[in-house]
Design an enzyme around this catalytic site. Structure first.
Site: not given
Ligand SMILES: Cc1cc2nc3c(=O)[nH]c(=O)nc-3n(C[C@H](O)[C@H](O)[C@H](O)COP(=O)(O)OP(=O)(O)OC[C@H]3O[C@@H](n4cnc5c(N)ncnc54)[C@H](O)[C@@H]3O)c2cc1C
Length: 311
Positions: A100, A137, A166, A187, A229-230, A291
């Site tokens: 960061k 980041d 983002q 990313r 993403t998850h 967060r």
């Molecule tokens: C490798 C990585 C690097 C990142 N770097 C940055 C960055 O530099 N700057 C930044 O602003 N953000 C960063 N993020 C965070 C990102 O922006 C999101 O806030 C975060 O990943 C949650 O979004 P999501 O895409 O997982 O989906 P969400 O919209 O939060 O979730 C969508 C679905 O994913 C599944 N899910 C989500 N969380 C979980 C959990 N804990 N357990 C089980 N299932 C779950 C569920 O099915 C959920 O309905 C990063 C994320 C990752 C994975």
């Protein structure tokens, strides 16, 4: 629960609450599930386990919004230390670092951007010597232009430096087009900060649709997409786009956070996909934890219980 997102993100920036929570070892229960430890050794140990399981990692030394030059230098030293350790342990081929810019000087008054660039160069240089790379980041929208400007400067000497975009920001589809060139590691995440409607989509559905639009640009482009993403739907769509664009496995990668959906990380990896786990470590875990709680307020009750029961 969605209503809790904004207050939790506000709390993530509250000095007083931070002081209170950070000094409570009682919160260790939930912290441990997202952060493997505080030291270089903890980070390297966690990485070793991931690599053994066939995964890759990116290490983040926690800390942000540093207003203290000495703290910024300490963060740089921590990255140099962990890069050395990764190299010594033979893990650098599978492990990069995420940085960061606000942790290495960007928010310092005056020449902050210049200090962050110089510190960024030092870390990129050490990463290259160790045989790996750095990804910058992305933080809140007030820093996007400055971060992309620093990225451009760093890429002159270190073209392997990764960017983060983002999808919740309205500008990001255009940024994806700009960055989808050969060799460009990007990313794509949804975004983790509390942003105003003027610059960001605030409706989850809109953010998801934007994610897909951005993914289409990156997967059709010449660069190296890192799909962070998850979200099971986004993972599926990325797979379909890889097929549609004739991309073979390894010409893109999936990324997920440490402790979140580990079974899915393993499933994708076992299916031949490249999967990288973002491993945050260090004592400055407060903003990161808030967060994560904002994204999944259902964990909040677990967190509050662990505070009260002092376990
Ligand atoms: C490798 C990585 C690097 C990142 N770097 C940055 C960055 O530099 N700057 C930044 O602003 N953000 C960063 N993020 C965070 C990102 O922006 C999101 O806030 C975060 O990943 C949650 O979004 P999501 O895409 O997982 O989906 P969400 O919209 O939060 O979730 C969508 C679905 O994913 C599944 N899910 C989500 N969380 C979980 C959990 N804990 N357990 C089980 N299932 C779950 C569920 O099915 C959920 O309905 C990063 C994320 C990752 C994975």
């Amino acid at each position: 629960m969605a209503l809790l997102r904004e207050p939790l993100l506000l709390l993530s920036r509250s000095g007083m609450v931070k002081q209170l929570v950070s000094t409570m070892p009682v919160s260790a229960g939930i912290v441990k599930s997202y952060v493997p430890g505080e030291s270089t050794a903890d980070a390297v140990r966690a990485t070793g386990g991931l690599v053994e399981a066939g995964l890759h990692a990116t290490l983040d030394f926690l800390g942000e919004d540093t207003l203290d030059r000495e703290q910024a230098e300490l963060t740089v030293a921590a990255y140099l230390d962990v890069l050395r350790a990764l190299s010594d342990e033979g893990l650098a081929r599978h492990t990069e670092v995420s940085v960061k810019l606000s942790a290495i000087g960007q928010s310092l008054p005056g020449p902050g951007a210049k200090i962050a660039l110089e510190n960024g160069r030092t870390i990129c240089h050490a990463a290259r010597n160790a045989g790996t790379t750095v990804t910058l980041d992305m933080e809140d929208h007030t820093t996007t232009d400055a971060t992309l400007a620093t990225l451009r400067e760093l890429r002159k000497d270190f073209p392997e430096t990764g960017a983060v975009l983002q999808s919740y920001l309205r500008r990001t589809e255009a940024d994806c087009r700009d960055l989808a060139y050969e060799g460009s590691r990007v990313r794509l995440c949804k975004g983790a900060y509390d942003e105003p409607e003027s610059v960001a989509f605030t409706d989850r559905h809109e953010v998801d649709k934007a994610y897909v639009r951005c993914l289409k640009v990156l997967m059709a482009g010449e660069g190296y997409p890192m799909i962070a993403t998850h979200d099971p739907r986004m993972v599926d769509i990325a797979g379909a786009l890889a097929t549609r664009n004739g991309r073979s496995q390894g010409t893109y990668e999936y990324q997920m956070l440490f402790g979140i959906r580990p079974d899915e990380q393993q499933r994708l990896s076992d299916a031949g996909e490249k999967v990288r786990v973002y491993v945050p470590y260090g004592s400055e875990w407060y903003g990161y934890l808030m967060r994560r709680l904002a994204e999944r307020p259902s964990n909040l009750s677990f967190f509050l219980r662990s505070l009260v029961s002092k376990k």
